[in-house]
Write an enzyme that holds these catalytic residues in place. Structure first.
Site, short mmCIF file in Angstrom:
data_model
loop_
_atom_site.label_atom_id
_atom_site.label_comp_id
_atom_site.label_asym_id
_atom_site.label_seq_id
_atom_site.Cartn_x
_atom_site.Cartn_y
_atom_site.Cartn_z
N ASP A 31 -42.72 -15.46 -1.61
CA ASP A 31 -42.64 -14.03 -1.34
C ASP A 31 -41.35 -13.76 -0.53
OD1 ASP A 31 -42.88 -11.44 -0.48
OD2 ASP A 31 -44.83 -11.72 0.54
N GLU A 81 -21.58 -30.79 14.85
CA GLU A 81 -22.49 -31.90 14.54
C GLU A 81 -22.34 -32.27 13.08
OE1 GLU A 81 -26.74 -30.87 14.37
OE2 GLU A 81 -26.16 -28.94 15.22
N CYS A 113 -26.60 -28.51 18.28
CA CYS A 113 -26.01 -27.16 18.31
C CYS A 113 -25.40 -26.81 19.67
CB CYS A 113 -27.06 -26.12 17.91
SG CYS A 113 -27.75 -26.42 16.28
N THR A 154 -32.83 -21.61 6.06
CA THR A 154 -32.17 -21.52 7.38
C THR A 154 -30.85 -22.30 7.38
OG1 THR A 154 -33.34 -23.42 8.37
CG2 THR A 154 -34.43 -21.30 8.51
N SER A 204 -39.55 -28.25 16.53
CA SER A 204 -38.22 -27.87 17.04
C SER A 204 -38.27 -26.47 17.66
CB SER A 204 -37.15 -27.95 15.94
OG SER A 204 -37.28 -26.89 15.01
N HIS A 245 -29.30 -18.70 20.87
CA HIS A 245 -28.95 -19.59 19.75
C HIS A 245 -29.84 -19.14 18.58
CE1 HIS A 245 -28.38 -22.93 17.16
NE2 HIS A 245 -29.56 -23.47 17.40
N LYS A 254 -38.75 -14.86 18.95
CA LYS A 254 -39.68 -15.76 19.63
C LYS A 254 -39.13 -16.12 21.01
CE LYS A 254 -41.04 -18.21 15.35
NZ LYS A 254 -42.47 -17.95 15.20
N ASN A 291 -27.42 -20.09 9.56
CA ASN A 291 -27.24 -20.99 10.70
C ASN A 291 -25.84 -21.59 10.70
OD1 ASN A 291 -27.69 -22.64 12.87
ND2 ASN A 291 -29.38 -23.77 11.98
N SER A 324 -30.67 -29.46 19.72
CA SER A 324 -31.84 -30.31 19.53
C SER A 324 -31.58 -31.69 20.10
CB SER A 324 -32.16 -30.43 18.03
OG SER A 324 -32.68 -29.21 17.57
#
Ligand code: COA
Length: 397
Positions: A31, A81, A113, A154, A204, A245, A254, A291, A324
């Site tokens: 979807d 990275e 990152c 992403t 993560s 970030h 979030k 990203n 990370s």
């Protein structure tokens, strides 16, 4: 006398092609609302092999340096990275491609990152220590999780270059006032020899939120002690905007909800309104590129200023960088009087508008390539052309 230090100029580079995120969802039988609303995505940049980390970094740097005296530079750091060699730095290629002065410190910084922020902080501290020179800090990455994985929507790619100096005409940083938080976790990594990242996606997200809480508390303690933030209400609301970030845009939401929880005792009734005012304006550019690993926070900053710099002059914004593995930092800065003029010079809208939308089939074909397939460069950009005697070759248009 206090030295003012921060971002004087910036330049961005993005691949010439992108996939519409709804096309990708439909091709995967998902979807489209999961990608647009659930992840906050809109478009995803697709880099062909000629648009590697070096080419994107050099293109962004060339744009950032327009009008800057190159002899003022004494340091070049690339945060990445997704480097191109186990030993030779991306920064070294960029230094050569742009014919920068030899009397410079030139190196890469890596911690997922966070690498770009490592470079930015090193540059700021080096200027504060009295180097008398400016620094060029570049974040350049190609985010790859692989075709038909949970991380696929992403992905993204791009580079952002910042001239950091004692003439911070875009953003003056609050030097010495930051909070850091680190922990040894396996949330995201890329073993040597792998093109695609390994990721424990939901874990993560949790690691990011834990790090944010730790880093923000450190910044808050110092910001209160140094009287950077005053007044009633939540400390986070004393920041006019907060750039996070952005591995995917919904992550910023979030993050913002979690950040407010660090300030609140009870229920949060103001999260939606606060998100719309303090965070959403920074997500427009990120939603159109995807990203950029080290660059994502700074794409959020560039997108925010491109949209609102004139009305933010003199106001303080917060910035959260997460790498990370993990390490992270929350810091802040004040938007400078010439920010609108300087960000306009970066021509962000024009660069986005010059891209071409491609089909999902074409994106999949590009993802499988290892050698550059198209030998045309857009004016002002660099391209990787291939390897001769183990040496990577580049050209510029
Ligand atoms: N309409 C609207 N929203 C929908 C939906 C639909 N049809 N279907 C699902 N969603 C929402 C979910 O509710 C969820 O929202 P929430 O997180 O607010 O609850 C969101 O879309 C994502 O759904 P989810 O099932 O969690 O997605 P996923 O398991 O496929 O993976 C990631 C999501 C982010 C974990 C994955 O893309 C990933 O691993 N990304 C790379 C890692 C990363 O970026 N980490 C960030 C920290 S560095």
């Amino acid at each position: 006398m206090k030295i003012r230090i921060g971002i004087e100029a910036l330049g961005v580079a993005v691949p010439r092609r992108y996939v519409d995120i709804e096309d990708l969802a439909r091709a995967r039988g998902i979807d489209p609302a999961k990608y647009t609303q659930g992840l906050g995505a809109r478009e995803m940049a697709v880099a062909e092999p000629g648009e590697d980390t070096v080419a994107l970094a050099a293109t962004a740097a060339r744009r950032a340096l327009e009008g800057i005296d190159r002899d003022s530079l004494g340091m070049l750091v690339v945060g990445t990275e997704t480097g191109v060699d186990h030993s030779k730095a991306v920064a070294s290629f960029v230094h050569g491609l742009l014919d920068l002065p030899p009397t410079m410190r030139v190196y890469d910084a890596q911690h997922a990152c966070y690498g770009g922020t490592a470079g930015l902080m090193a540059a700021v501290e080096w200027i504060a220590a009295g180097s008398g020179k400016s620094a060029l800090v570049i974040c350049s990455d190609i985010a790859r999780y692989g075709v038909a994985t949970a991380g696929e929507p992403t992905q993204g790619a791009g580079a952002i270059a910042m001239v950091v100096s004692a003439n911070p005409s875009i953003l003056e940083l609050d030097v010495g006032i930051s909070g850091a938080y680190s922990a040894h976790v396996h949330d995201f990594w890329r073993p040597l020899g792998h093109r695609e990242a390994q990721v424990d996606g939901h874990y993560s997200v949790q690691c990011y939120l834990d790090a944010l809480a730790g880093a923000y508390r450190g910044w808050k303690e110092r910001a209160i002690a140094r009287e950077l933030v005053r007044g009633d209400g939540l400390v986070s609301e004393r920041l006019a905007r907060i750039c996070y970030h952005v591995p995917f845009c919904k992550m910023a939401r979030k993050a913002h909800v979690a950040l407010r929880r660090c300030d609140l005792d009870g229920d949060d009734t103001g999260a939606d309104a606060s998100f719309r005012e303090q965070v959403e304006p920074s997500l427009g550019l990120c939603a159109r590129v995807g990203n950029v690993y080290t660059g994502s926070l700074y794409f959020a900053l560039a997108g925010l200023l491109d949209d609102q710099a004139a009305s933010l002059v003199g106001q303080r914004i917060g910035l959260f960088s997460y790498g990370s593995g993990c390490t992270s930092e929350f810091f802040s800065g004040v938007v400078a009087p010439r920010a609108a003029e300087r960000i306009a010079a970066a021509r962000v809208g024009e660069i986005l508008a010059a891209r071409a939308r491609i089909s999902v089939d074409e994106y999949e074909r590009i993802m499988a390539l290892v050698a550059p397939f198209d030998d045309t460069s857009a004016p002002g950009t660099f391209r990787f052309t291939g390897v001769t005697e183990h040496r990577r070759q580049y050209t510029s248009a």
